[in-house]
Design a protein around this motif. Structure first.
Motif, PDB file in Angstrom:
ATOM      1  N   ASP A  99      36.843  69.793  28.591  1.00 11.02           N
ATOM      2  CA  ASP A  99      37.890  68.815  28.305  1.00 11.02           C
ATOM      3  C   ASP A  99      39.132  69.491  27.728  1.00 11.02           C
ATOM      4  OD1 ASP A  99      39.451  66.677  27.243  1.00 11.02           O
ATOM      5  OD2 ASP A  99      37.645  65.428  27.154  1.00 11.02           O
ATOM      6  N   ASP A 115      34.541  64.555  24.215  1.00  8.57           N
ATOM      7  CA  ASP A 115      34.789  65.175  25.521  1.00  8.57           C
ATOM      8  C   ASP A 115      34.400  64.222  26.642  1.00  8.57           C
ATOM      9  OD1 ASP A 115      32.163  65.530  24.557  1.00  8.57           O
ATOM     10  OD2 ASP A 115      31.759  67.087  26.037  1.00  8.57           O
ATOM     11  N   ASN A 116      35.349  63.930  27.529  1.00  8.08           N
ATOM     12  CA  ASN A 116      35.065  63.021  28.646  1.00  8.08           C
ATOM     13  C   ASN A 116      35.656  63.499  29.956  1.00  8.08           C
ATOM     14  OD1 ASN A 116      37.767  62.539  28.247  1.00  8.08           O
ATOM     15  ND2 ASN A 116      37.510  60.470  27.449  1.00  8.08           N
ATOM     16  N   GLU A 117      36.091  64.742  29.995  1.00  4.13           N
ATOM     17  CA  GLU A 117      36.651  65.316  31.207  1.00  4.13           C
ATOM     18  C   GLU A 117      36.098  66.720  31.405  1.00  4.13           C
ATOM     19  OE1 GLU A 117      41.050  63.135  31.000  1.00  4.13           O
ATOM     20  OE2 GLU A 117      40.846  65.264  30.540  1.00  4.13           O
ATOM     21  N   GLN A 174      31.874  70.156  26.982  1.00  5.36           N
ATOM     22  CA  GLN A 174      31.581  69.743  28.358  1.00  5.36           C
ATOM     23  C   GLN A 174      30.695  68.502  28.371  1.00  5.36           C
ATOM     24  OE1 GLN A 174      29.117  72.342  31.045  1.00  5.36           O
ATOM     25  NE2 GLN A 174      31.049  72.555  32.139  1.00  5.36           N
TER      26      GLN A 174
END
Length: 303
Positions: A99, A115-117, A174
């Motif tokens: 992210d 974290d979301n990407e 991650q």
């Protein structure tokens, strides 16, 4: 505050000055993946668990890598006895895509977002240390190993002029990762801050509970997946694959969000652990076995 990677000599000196026992493995100073991309500027230190047991085997795997994921898989390996084995210097296959908002928070040394990407190359920006542990939430973390994590993080932060806010977990970087599972991270960051005589960092965000749809997972499992590096057919695949990696049933290289022909036998092995045999252990998820996996690895299963 320096973002230029430490030279091999400077890294060894920093670690040994912190009271660590450092083992230099082979030609570690020149072992890297620099031909695949840049190394640096560096902004932080990331810690992982290996999902392995046995120090010698763990160090060898982190140095050499797996089929499909060449080593080094980290810059150093912290074994249960507290020794730091240096296996690479330069770009290493440890962080993967994570992210970008987390990276910016580390650079600014502020509170981390969830974290979301997974679109930013972490192998370029972070030192990586693998820690010998099965990652099942039950394998113990000996005091000597925890002390070595604390000292390693503080030594590198001190060399760069960073605070403990520059030390993160793979879990923070991650989506779908859980490592280093079993370490009290709030306590660890406080220990690192105390050693650096720096402010205690803000608590890291609690990980969200992923949800996996059984029907969507079975569709993804029965559909010829796209090639690695292309968009995933369903994000829940990676959640399940990460759990299988943590169980030691799937090599980390294949926890990529694409079900593929390698994940099927790994899931079949999980089904056999659950007591299924024959056609009932065909490698395609069923509700009971998936719920058992989710209960152990922290994800919710819906139909």
């Amino acid at each position: 505050m320096s973002t230029k990677p430490l030279t091999p000599t400077a890294l060894v000196d920093a670690l040994r000055s912190a009271g660590l026992v450092v083992v230099e493995v082979g030609d570690w100073e020149n072992h890297n993946r620099n031909h695949k991309g840049p190394w640096g500027p560096v902004h932080g230190v990331m810690f992982h668990h290996t999902v392995t047991s046995g120090s010698a085997r763990t160090v060898q795997i982190c140095r050499d890598g797996y089929s499909g994921l060449p080593g080094p898989l980290s810059h150093g390996v912290i074994t249960k006895d507290g020794k730091v084995h240096l296996v690479g210097h330069g770009r290493a296959n440890h962080a993967g895509l994570g992210d970008g908002d987390v990276l910016q928070a580390v650079i600014a040394e502020r509170t981390l977002p969830v974290d979301n990407e997974a679109g930013t190359d972490g192998n370029r920006y972070f030192y990586g240390f693998e820690c010998e542990n099965l990652g099942d939430g039950e394998d113990p973390w000996p005091p000597a190993q925890l002390l070595a994590i604390e000292r390693t993080a503080a030594a590198i932060c001190r060399a760069h002029g960073w605070t403990a806010a520059s030390v993160i977990r793979h879990l923070d970087w991650q989506p779908g990762k859980s490592d280093p599972r079993g370490v009290d991270w709030t306590s660890m960051r406080s220990r690192i801050a105390k050693r650096l005589d720096s402010p205690k960092p803000a608590p890291t965000p609690a990980p969200t509970t992923p949800t996996v749809s059984l029907s969507r997972l079975r569709t993804a499992a029965r559909t010829d997946p796209p090639k690695k590096g292309t968009p995933r057919s369903y994000g829940g695949v990676e959640t399940v694959e990460v759990a299988l990696v943590d169980e030691g049933l799937l090599a980390r290289a294949y926890g990529d969000g694409h079900w593929g022909t390698t994940t099927t036998p790994a899931y079949a092995a999980w089904q056999r652990r659950c007591g299924y045999t024959g056609a009932a252990a065909d490698g395609y998820p069923g509700l009971a076995s998936l719920r058992s996996l989710g209960l152990k690895h922290g994800f919710k299963v819906v139909d």
